[in-house]
Design an enzyme around this catalytic site. Structure first.
Site, mmCIF file in Angstrom:
data_model
loop_
_atom_site.group_PDB
_atom_site.id
_atom_site.type_symbol
_atom_site.label_atom_id
_atom_site.label_comp_id
_atom_site.label_asym_id
_atom_site.label_seq_id
_atom_site.Cartn_x
_atom_site.Cartn_y
_atom_site.Cartn_z
ATOM 1 N N GLU A 57 -28.200 22.651 41.986
ATOM 2 C CA GLU A 57 -28.324 20.616 42.536
ATOM 3 C C GLU A 57 -26.756 21.401 42.776
ATOM 4 O OE1 GLU A 57 -28.371 16.805 40.232
ATOM 5 O OE2 GLU A 57 -29.485 18.498 39.633
ATOM 6 N N ASP A 58 -25.561 21.582 42.449
ATOM 7 C CA ASP A 58 -24.953 20.879 42.199
ATOM 8 C C ASP A 58 -23.802 22.254 42.628
ATOM 9 O OD1 ASP A 58 -24.925 18.603 41.776
ATOM 10 O OD2 ASP A 58 -24.336 19.181 39.200
#
Length: 771
Positions: free
Chosen positions: A120-121
């Site tokens: 996600e990051d």
């Protein structure tokens, strides 16, 4: 996850397991370890030493190599990212992993937890995770990865939860990671804007806390409740905190005194047990204060927990406590014999002191305690990899920990038409925190939320085929579809055979489960002309239209225009089948049957005969079955009250005019005739098999029922002598038919054919006078 991360300050004191976790994790130390970079490949990094220690406490033989490799990838990919608190971002996945390690999660879950934010990051992809750690870790990381707002806009959050729940249906460890992730973010929510804190706290309250409860992860659920309580109700939280602090400063501790007394009782009984005091968490103290309606006493701030080795010891402890102390019988609950739907097992009781204070006691084994605290997390990895690829995710596998509520949730979420409907319905569904079990006649069971009705049972068992449900029997008795079911009820659903059956709008008032509501609403949405069709039936206010839903929600199928079938008295002497419907036409005029399907019935009714009405008691004509009597010259008459036919056991009585009436021996009139002193006459059946018999049929009202029923009777060779259809009562219709059969042996097949007509739930022989 990153969007929710802030600083390590919490809204208030944390108790219980959370305090132990907080004591063992120093975010600043973890931050310094993260800045030093990864450790050498041949040894475990110091930064995850505390995770390894907690993990080995539950899994002494665990292979820590996957954790080392996951740490190296997570630390390097998150390097340079900071939380809003100023801490290195890697401290977040480390804290989440420690929470799960303390709960006893196995190595695969911890590996995925360290990596849960990388896709996600960071620049790490799911394919990279799969190549390095296998398909199972890849599936778990994918399950907790958020959907992008740039792609989904305002629907990103509900669609992320939908995706996560679908993944949880295949692997409950997905939700375990999400719950631990949310717990750490709630602990560190302090620097967020107040409005964002409140928004996150409300989602946690409405969705995450109920999910933690349903998965049995009480250790996470209780701390989440306290953190949400502090944010959403700060004044009440502060008041509760003061109560706890004041109680802690007391010199006398009734809980400690009773705990020592319980230890003495168990020592004398020779039962090895550990007795500990479990302080109530903040929300529990607040609820107890509201429930008591008075100032709390010392014993209200906690409960006693008794831990033993075996299940049988639990009941031994219970017996000793109830023998040696004063039990509060109303507080006893046995969740060992009947576990809760979230795997929870324990005995609950309470004992009273001489000063009136009541202490609650929980009794369970050490294994039960582990499951009570950690729920599905404590069960480890319930899956077995395929022989071809050990450890691979099998898309067809069935999770043995997957409870009924989750299966139902997955069923209805697929039918939710949009994100808003899913999100609002999910919150409603999770608000139903108790589950009941009802039994089916075939031995199966249905798990339903408390308050569910027969409508809900129909859709739970049959899906959208439940549109054809006509009614139900609950514990053997006919019941309306609006009947609320209780735990342990037996439910038999009476289904019609019409593939085009239509649900009633009134069912929405009684549908308690999302599956039922969504199915009914979807049907209504795809049939926009239904309302005008209802207006076209011609039924006036107060009239009965077979198939239309009664206020109680009985019966399925909404009558279509032109399909109304009246009920009332059918007369063989009429030129065509007709009936009177009370209130259905001005002046109670007769309405003709409106469907050509009644043609076979009209043919069967074509011969002239005397009329029969419900308020008249007209004796049936003598049947032609050959009954022989031991009274020369007597006229034999088969009684109309029970219409005996071969091979019924019969009895005869002499009456006025040299007539002998023949009854079935079980007829209610026999006792009356004997009481009047009527002379009994010997009777027997002769060779002729032709007979006349009266039958009762009970059914739910629906379009074409009368035509279908009489057509089925004609198909069995029955000549209908007379027929009476009583006015409907709560959508139930009672029919009385006197029929002539060419052979008494045809009677069983005739009754079977009548029962097989959709909507007919009972057919019986006449057994009472004045049939």
């Amino acid at each position: 996850m990153s969007a929710e991360a802030t600083n390590p300050a919490t809204p208030g004191p944390v108790t219980g397991a959370a305090a132990r976790w907080r004591a063992r994790i120093d975010l600043r130390r973890l931050g310094r370890a993260a800045l030093l970079g990864p450790a050498a490949r041949d040894r475990l990094p110091a930064a995850i030493g505390h995770v390894a220690e907690a993990h080995r406490a539950h899994h002494p033989d665990a292979d820590l190599e996957p954790l080392r490799r996951a740490w190296v990838l997570a630390e390097s990919s998150h390097r340079g990212q900071m939380r809003k608190s100023g801490e290195p971002y890697i401290t977040h996945p480390l804290a989440v992993t420690l929470i799960l390690a303390e709960l006893g999660a196995e190595t695969t879950t911890l590996t995925a937890s360290l990596l849960h934010d990388t896709v996600e990051d960071t620049e790490v992809t799911l394919d990279q995770v799969g190549e390095e750690f296998g398909a199972e870790v890849r599936f778990l990381v994918d399950g907790v990865t958020k959907l992008e707002k740039v792609d989904y806009g305002a629907a990103a959050e509900p669609e992320t939860f939908r995706k996560m729940l679908v993944a949880t249906g295949n692997d409950v460890r997905v939700m375990s990671i999400k719950l631990a992730d949310r717990l750490h973010n709630m602990r560190t929510l302090g620097v967020m804007r107040p409005e964002k804190q409140a928004r996150i706290a409300k989602v946690t309250r409405d969705v995450l806390i109920p999910l933690a409860e349903r998965l049995g992860v009480q250790a996470l659920k209780t701390e989440l409740e306290d953190l949400v309580f502090a944010i959403l109700h700060p004044e009440e939280y502060e008041h509760t905190r003061e109560l706890i602090v004041d109680n802690a400063s007391r010199e006398d501790d009734p809980l400690a005194e009773i705990a020592e007394e319980v230890r003495g009782v168990l020592r004398e009984a020779g039962i090895q047990a550990e007795v500990v005091i479990r302080p109530r968490h903040f929300v529990s103290v607040h609820r107890t204060a509201r429930k008591r309606g008075r100032r709390l006493r010392g014993a209200d701030f906690g409960r006693l927990l008794v831990l033993v080795g075996e299940d049988a010891d639990c009941y031994g402890v219970l017996g000793e406590l109830h023998t040696c102390m004063t039990p509060v019988v109303s507080e006893f609950k046995d969740f060992i014999a009947v576990p809760k739907f979230n795997l929870y097992q324990s005995l609950h009781t309470a004992v009273a002191r001489g000063d009136g204070q009541v202490v609650e006691v929980l009794i369970r084994t050490h294994q039960m305690h582990k499951v009570a605290e950690a729920g599905v997390v404590a069960l480890g990895n319930p899956y077995v990899g395929s022989p071809e690829e050990p450890g691979a995710v099998d898309e067809e596998r069935v999770d043995p920990t997957r409870p009924g509520w989750l299966s139902r949730l997955l069923d209805w979420q697929a039918a939710a038409p949009d994100a808003d409907t899913f999100w609002s319905t999910l919150r409603e569904d999770l608000a139903q925190d108790r589950e009941i079990t009802v039994f089916r006649p075939d031995g199966g069971t249905l798990g339903l939320p408390e308050g569910a009705t027969c409508v809900d049972a129909a859709y739970a068992q049959y899906g959208e085929d439940a549109h054809a449900c006509l009614g139900a029997r609950v514990n053997g008795r006919l019941a309306t579809l609006s009947t609320v079911l209780k735990d342990g009820d037996t439910v038999q659903l009476l289904m019609g055979q019409d593939p085009a059956a239509e649900p009633s709008k009134e069912w929405l008032e009684h549908a308690h489960t999302p599956a039922a509501r969504i199915a009914i609403q979807r049907w209504i949405a795809t049939h926009p002309t239904q309302e005008s069709a209802e207006r076209g039936t011609g039924g006036e206010s107060g009239s009965f239209v077979p198939g239309a839903a009664a206020p109680e929600g009985v019966g399925g199928g909404v009558a279509k225009a032109g399909a109304t079938e009246p009920v009332g008295v059918v007369d063989r002497g009429a030129s065509q089948a007709s009936a009177v419907v009370a209130g259905s036409a001005p002046g109670g005029s007769a309405l003709p049957a409106a469907d050509d399907k009644a043609a076979p019935a009209r043919a069967a009714l074509a011969e002239p005969a005397s009329a029969s009405a419900p308020d008249q008691q007209t004796p049936a004509r003598p049947g032609t079955a050959n009954a022989l009597v031991d009274q020369p010259g007597a006229t034999v008459r088969l009684a109309g009250c029970c219409t005996p036919v071969p091979p019924d056991e019969i009895i005869g009585f002499a009456v006025r005019g040299g007539v002998v009436t023949v009854h079935r021996v079980e007829c209610a009139a026999v006792a009356r005739m004997q009481g009047m002193g009527r002379k009994e006459v010997g009777v027997s059946w002769g060779d002729s098999a032709e007979c006349r018999v009266t039958l009762f049929a009970e059914s739910f009202g629906r379009p074409h029922l009368l035509a279908d029923l009489t057509e089925a009777m004609a198909g069995e060779g029955a000549e209908i002598v007379s027929a009476t259809v009583e006015p409907p009562s709560q959508q139930r219709v009672r029919h009385t038919y006197t029929v002539q059969l060419p052979d008494a042996a045809l009677l069983p097949s005739l009754m079977r054919a009548m029962r097989n007509v959709a909507g007919v739930y009972d057919v019986s022989r006449a057994q009472t006078p004045g049939a």
